[in-house]
Design a protein around this motif. Structure first.
Motif, mmCIF file in Angstrom:
data_model
loop_
_atom_site.group_PDB
_atom_site.id
_atom_site.type_symbol
_atom_site.label_atom_id
_atom_site.label_comp_id
_atom_site.label_asym_id
_atom_site.label_seq_id
_atom_site.Cartn_x
_atom_site.Cartn_y
_atom_site.Cartn_z
ATOM 1 N N SER A 81 -46.560 6.545 -19.329
ATOM 2 C CA SER A 81 -46.314 7.858 -18.712
ATOM 3 C C SER A 81 -47.625 8.485 -18.255
ATOM 4 C CB SER A 81 -45.616 8.786 -19.706
ATOM 5 O OG SER A 81 -44.362 8.283 -20.066
ATOM 6 N N TYR A 82 -48.647 8.379 -19.098
ATOM 7 C CA TYR A 82 -49.955 8.904 -18.716
ATOM 8 C C TYR A 82 -50.512 8.143 -17.505
ATOM 9 C CZ TYR A 82 -54.857 10.057 -18.606
ATOM 10 O OH TYR A 82 -56.093 10.435 -18.173
ATOM 11 N N ALA A 83 -50.309 6.837 -17.450
ATOM 12 C CA ALA A 83 -50.785 6.040 -16.312
ATOM 13 C C ALA A 83 -50.137 6.517 -15.014
ATOM 14 C CB ALA A 83 -50.503 4.560 -16.538
ATOM 15 N N ILE A 84 -48.834 6.817 -15.062
ATOM 16 C CA ILE A 84 -48.136 7.329 -13.876
ATOM 17 C C ILE A 84 -48.722 8.681 -13.478
ATOM 18 C CG2 ILE A 84 -45.922 8.230 -13.042
ATOM 19 C CD1 ILE A 84 -44.582 6.060 -14.835
ATOM 20 N N LEU A 85 -48.853 9.581 -14.453
ATOM 21 C CA LEU A 85 -49.412 10.911 -14.187
ATOM 22 C C LEU A 85 -50.828 10.805 -13.644
ATOM 23 C CD1 LEU A 85 -49.044 14.012 -14.502
ATOM 24 C CD2 LEU A 85 -50.097 13.756 -16.756
ATOM 25 N N ASP A 86 -51.613 9.909 -14.224
ATOM 26 C CA ASP A 86 -53.000 9.713 -13.802
ATOM 27 C C ASP A 86 -53.065 9.267 -12.345
ATOM 28 O OD1 ASP A 86 -55.857 9.523 -14.440
ATOM 29 O OD2 ASP A 86 -55.562 7.363 -14.205
ATOM 30 N N GLU A 87 -52.243 8.318 -11.982
ATOM 31 C CA GLU A 87 -52.255 7.826 -10.597
ATOM 32 C C GLU A 87 -51.776 8.902 -9.628
ATOM 33 O OE1 GLU A 87 -53.629 5.065 -9.310
ATOM 34 O OE2 GLU A 87 -54.304 4.707 -11.355
ATOM 35 N N LEU A 88 -50.749 9.646 -10.010
ATOM 36 C CA LEU A 88 -50.235 10.692 -9.121
ATOM 37 C C LEU A 88 -51.240 11.819 -8.926
ATOM 38 C CD1 LEU A 88 -46.515 10.914 -10.288
ATOM 39 C CD2 LEU A 88 -47.417 9.855 -8.204
ATOM 40 N N THR A 89 -51.934 12.215 -9.975
ATOM 41 C CA THR A 89 -52.897 13.311 -9.849
ATOM 42 C C THR A 89 -54.175 12.895 -9.125
ATOM 43 O OG1 THR A 89 -53.769 12.896 -12.074
ATOM 44 C CG2 THR A 89 -52.036 14.570 -11.861
ATOM 45 N N GLN A 90 -54.420 11.608 -9.026
ATOM 46 C CA GLN A 90 -55.595 11.166 -8.269
ATOM 47 C C GLN A 90 -55.458 11.520 -6.785
ATOM 48 O OE1 GLN A 90 -56.913 7.140 -8.883
ATOM 49 N NE2 GLN A 90 -56.775 7.359 -11.095
ATOM 50 N N SER A 91 -54.225 11.674 -6.314
ATOM 51 C CA SER A 91 -54.028 12.042 -4.909
ATOM 52 C C SER A 91 -54.540 13.452 -4.618
ATOM 53 C CB SER A 91 -52.553 11.926 -4.526
ATOM 54 O OG SER A 91 -51.781 12.866 -5.250
ATOM 55 N N LEU A 92 -54.761 14.233 -5.675
ATOM 56 C CA LEU A 92 -55.276 15.594 -5.510
ATOM 57 C C LEU A 92 -56.804 15.628 -5.409
ATOM 58 C CD1 LEU A 92 -53.021 17.288 -8.215
ATOM 59 C CD2 LEU A 92 -52.598 17.146 -5.745
ATOM 60 N N VAL A 93 -57.455 14.496 -5.628
ATOM 61 C CA VAL A 93 -58.915 14.416 -5.619
ATOM 62 C C VAL A 93 -59.361 13.774 -4.306
ATOM 63 C CG1 VAL A 93 -60.939 13.444 -6.791
ATOM 64 C CG2 VAL A 93 -58.961 14.188 -8.129
ATOM 65 N N ARG A 94 -60.318 14.453 -3.642
ATOM 66 C CA ARG A 94 -60.822 13.922 -2.375
ATOM 67 C C ARG A 94 -61.445 12.542 -2.589
ATOM 68 N NH1 ARG A 94 -64.892 17.693 0.580
ATOM 69 N NH2 ARG A 94 -63.497 18.993 -0.596
ATOM 70 N N GLY A 95 -61.061 11.599 -1.755
ATOM 71 C CA GLY A 95 -61.617 10.256 -1.837
ATOM 72 C C GLY A 95 -60.881 9.338 -2.813
ATOM 73 N N ARG A 96 -59.877 9.846 -3.517
ATOM 74 C CA ARG A 96 -59.109 9.028 -4.461
ATOM 75 C C ARG A 96 -57.672 8.935 -3.967
ATOM 76 N NH1 ARG A 96 -62.035 8.035 -9.420
ATOM 77 N NH2 ARG A 96 -60.380 6.517 -9.675
ATOM 78 N N THR A 97 -57.073 7.797 -4.192
ATOM 79 C CA THR A 97 -55.674 7.612 -3.825
ATOM 80 C C THR A 97 -54.945 6.888 -4.948
ATOM 81 O OG1 THR A 97 -56.200 5.521 -2.743
ATOM 82 C CG2 THR A 97 -56.114 7.477 -1.329
ATOM 83 N N PRO A 98 -53.672 7.184 -5.108
ATOM 84 C CA PRO A 98 -52.887 6.452 -6.110
ATOM 85 C C PRO A 98 -52.780 4.986 -5.693
ATOM 86 C CG PRO A 98 -51.692 8.390 -5.319
ATOM 87 C CD PRO A 98 -52.896 8.220 -4.454
ATOM 88 N N ASP A 99 -52.767 4.103 -6.671
ATOM 89 C CA ASP A 99 -52.673 2.672 -6.393
ATOM 90 C C ASP A 99 -51.746 2.030 -7.425
ATOM 91 O OD1 ASP A 99 -53.025 -0.015 -5.824
ATOM 92 O OD2 ASP A 99 -55.195 -0.008 -6.094
ATOM 93 N N VAL A 100 -50.675 1.427 -6.943
ATOM 94 C CA VAL A 100 -49.708 0.806 -7.842
ATOM 95 C C VAL A 100 -50.350 -0.338 -8.633
ATOM 96 C CG1 VAL A 100 -48.731 -0.843 -6.178
ATOM 97 C CG2 VAL A 100 -47.306 0.053 -8.029
ATOM 98 N N HIS A 101 -51.353 -0.992 -8.063
ATOM 99 C CA HIS A 101 -52.036 -2.076 -8.773
ATOM 100 C C HIS A 101 -52.845 -1.536 -9.961
ATOM 101 C CE1 HIS A 101 -51.257 -3.918 -4.779
ATOM 102 N NE2 HIS A 101 -50.792 -4.856 -5.572
ATOM 103 N N ASP A 102 -53.394 -0.332 -9.800
ATOM 104 C CA ASP A 102 -54.080 0.319 -10.928
ATOM 105 C C ASP A 102 -53.082 0.596 -12.046
ATOM 106 O OD1 ASP A 102 -56.465 0.282 -9.550
ATOM 107 O OD2 ASP A 102 -56.406 2.406 -9.007
ATOM 108 N N PHE A 103 -51.888 1.062 -11.670
ATOM 109 C CA PHE A 103 -50.841 1.328 -12.658
ATOM 110 C C PHE A 103 -50.479 0.040 -13.407
ATOM 111 C CE2 PHE A 103 -46.284 1.007 -13.562
ATOM 112 C CZ PHE A 103 -46.196 1.925 -14.608
ATOM 113 N N PHE A 104 -50.354 -1.060 -12.691
ATOM 114 C CA PHE A 104 -50.026 -2.329 -13.356
ATOM 115 C C PHE A 104 -51.148 -2.764 -14.298
ATOM 116 C CE2 PHE A 104 -47.056 -3.178 -9.654
ATOM 117 C CZ PHE A 104 -45.915 -2.915 -10.396
#
Length: 141
Positions: A81-104
């Motif tokens: 759950s934290y991994a999902i939240l972490d990836e989704l909130t990265q979209s709020l940071v300039r220069g960062r994007t969510p990545d499904v491979h990071d989640f895996f």
């Protein structure tokens, strides 16, 4: 000598303090706009795997329950759950994007850490039961 799990810092178990500090560090690290130059360069997926492997290991170490399946299942759900939240909130940071491979990578690190800790805990419990001459306990409930 006192075991590490019993050491307290300001009345709080040292393991819990380390867990809280570590979680803050990985949250900060995944939400920085750019990886600092002081951090050694390595594959992003290896960093995610390692971060969540350590997070899950610390969670396993800091929790205790005789109901191992519930305990470790809760840790897996919390980390994923934290991994999902972490990836989704990265979209709020300039220069960062969510990545499904990071989640895996996060999920794989979590599952491996919990699997290894669970296996070691069950083996240790069985060893303790056989050396004390007691019947094996029902620790898997």
């Amino acid at each position: 000598m006192q075991p590490v799990s019993g050491i307290r810092l300001f009345g709080i178990r040292l393991g819990v303090v380390l867990l809280a500090l570590y979680w803050c560090v990985i949250f900060t690290g995944t939400h920085l706009p750019k990886i600092p130059a002081a951090v050694p360069r390595m594959n992003d997926k290896v960093m995610h795997f390692t971060a969540f492997f350590m997070l899950a290991t610390l969670l396993c170490y800091c929790t205790n329950s005789t109901r191992l399946l519930r305990r470790f299942g809760t840790i897996v759900v919390a980390c994923i759950s934290y991994a999902i939240l972490d990836e989704l909130t990265q979209s709020l940071v300039r220069g960062r994007t969510p990545d499904v491979h990071d989640f895996f990578a996060d999920s794989l690190g979590t599952l491996l850490a919990v699997g290894l800790y669970f296996t070691a805990r069950v083996a240790w419990g069985r060893r303790q039961d056989t050396t004390s001459g007691e019947q094996p306990s029902a620790i898997l409930s």
